[in-house]
Design a protein around this motif. Sequence first.
Motif, short mmCIF file in Angstrom:
data_model
loop_
_atom_site.label_atom_id
_atom_site.label_comp_id
_atom_site.label_asym_id
_atom_site.label_seq_id
_atom_site.Cartn_x
_atom_site.Cartn_y
_atom_site.Cartn_z
N HIS A 23 39.35 56.07 33.75
CA HIS A 23 38.43 56.21 32.62
C HIS A 23 36.98 55.99 33.06
N LEU A 24 36.75 54.95 33.87
CA LEU A 24 35.39 54.66 34.33
C LEU A 24 34.86 55.76 35.24
N SER A 25 35.76 56.40 36.00
CA SER A 25 35.33 57.46 36.91
C SER A 25 34.85 58.69 36.17
N GLU A 30 28.48 54.91 33.71
CA GLU A 30 29.02 54.04 34.74
C GLU A 30 28.77 54.61 36.13
N LEU A 31 28.92 55.92 36.29
CA LEU A 31 28.73 56.53 37.60
C LEU A 31 27.27 56.44 38.04
N VAL A 32 26.34 56.69 37.11
CA VAL A 32 24.93 56.60 37.47
C VAL A 32 24.57 55.17 37.86
N MET A 33 25.06 54.21 37.08
CA MET A 33 24.77 52.81 37.39
C MET A 33 25.39 52.39 38.72
N ALA A 34 26.61 52.85 38.98
CA ALA A 34 27.30 52.47 40.21
C ALA A 34 26.71 53.15 41.43
N TRP A 71 28.29 42.46 40.03
CA TRP A 71 28.18 41.69 38.79
C TRP A 71 27.72 42.58 37.63
N SER A 72 26.74 43.43 37.86
CA SER A 72 26.27 44.32 36.80
C SER A 72 27.39 45.23 36.32
N SER A 73 28.19 45.72 37.25
CA SER A 73 29.30 46.60 36.89
C SER A 73 30.32 45.86 36.03
N VAL A 74 30.65 44.62 36.43
CA VAL A 74 31.62 43.84 35.66
C VAL A 74 31.07 43.51 34.28
N GLY A 116 32.71 48.13 40.94
CA GLY A 116 31.52 47.49 41.46
C GLY A 116 31.55 47.28 42.97
N MET A 117 32.75 47.27 43.57
CA MET A 117 32.82 47.10 45.02
C MET A 117 32.18 48.27 45.75
N TYR A 118 32.07 49.40 45.07
CA TYR A 118 31.31 50.50 45.67
C TYR A 118 29.88 50.05 45.97
N SER A 119 29.34 49.19 45.10
CA SER A 119 27.99 48.69 45.30
C SER A 119 27.86 47.98 46.64
N MET A 120 28.88 47.18 46.97
CA MET A 120 28.85 46.47 48.24
C MET A 120 28.89 47.44 49.42
N VAL A 121 29.81 48.38 49.36
CA VAL A 121 29.93 49.36 50.45
C VAL A 121 28.67 50.20 50.56
N ALA A 122 28.15 50.63 49.40
CA ALA A 122 26.97 51.50 49.40
C ALA A 122 25.75 50.80 49.97
#
Length: 262
Positions: A23-25, A30-34, A71-74, A116-122
């Motif tokens: 759903h989030l994908s 959500e995608l723009v923010m992530a 955190w923002s994603s959560v 949100g883990m995408y944020s870490m990888v990105a």
Amino acid sequence: MTGRSPTRLRRLVVVGVRTHLLHLSRSGVELVMAVFSPLVYATLAVYLFRAGGHPDRLLQAAVGAGLMGVWSSVLFGSGGAIQDQRWLGTLESLVIAPTRLFLVLLPITFATALVGMYSMVATIVWGTLLFGVPLAPASPVLFGPALLVCVVTLGMLGAFMASTFVLLRNANALANALDYPVWMLSGMLVSTAALPDWAQAVSWVLPTSWAARAVQAATGGGAVLLPAGVALLSGAVYMVAASMTLKWVEKRARQAGTLALT
């Protein structure tokens, strides 16, 4: 299903996380923010650390920016999920379902943490490719487990946040107010030692603070296991509080009729 069976509970969480990830994908917001927010955080963090004369801590800056994105994603994902259920007209069905509402909300918060883990990888990839940040954590063996602990802990705190969002018609308003204060009090990018004494005391009761310490220790050096253990323990306390709070909130919402938009 009451959730008492470990097998049923595990299946509920797995299916719920998978469903909400799909759903989030498909959510443009959500995608723009992530996709973009973590890159902005990482760019600002790298330039700030360079200007401050700390070129040896660029990896910590990238990781800290990633934690901010998680955190923002959560936070926004948990609030947005409740809002989405209201708009879709399914929140009432979730409340009256045999499965406890807390167990329904839990996979949502874990799904947002995984997104949100995408944020870490990105942020790490962005810093390495664009700014030449060396990818050399002090504890490479514990770096991955520390990130996993961070995801679980943030999901636990997100469940507590979501338990209070049920009563709010515009949960994103609360999310906007909690975004920056929490990541500052957690020391995700700036050390809590730079905060006033009263703010440092608040950071001790936040599981996000201990999770951030574990990740930063795995990145720049220091004890990893102790803050990771405290993060999980305090996160479990927040989960128990979330379950109890949600019972009260659900009862209050039923009595006041505040679940629906109209």
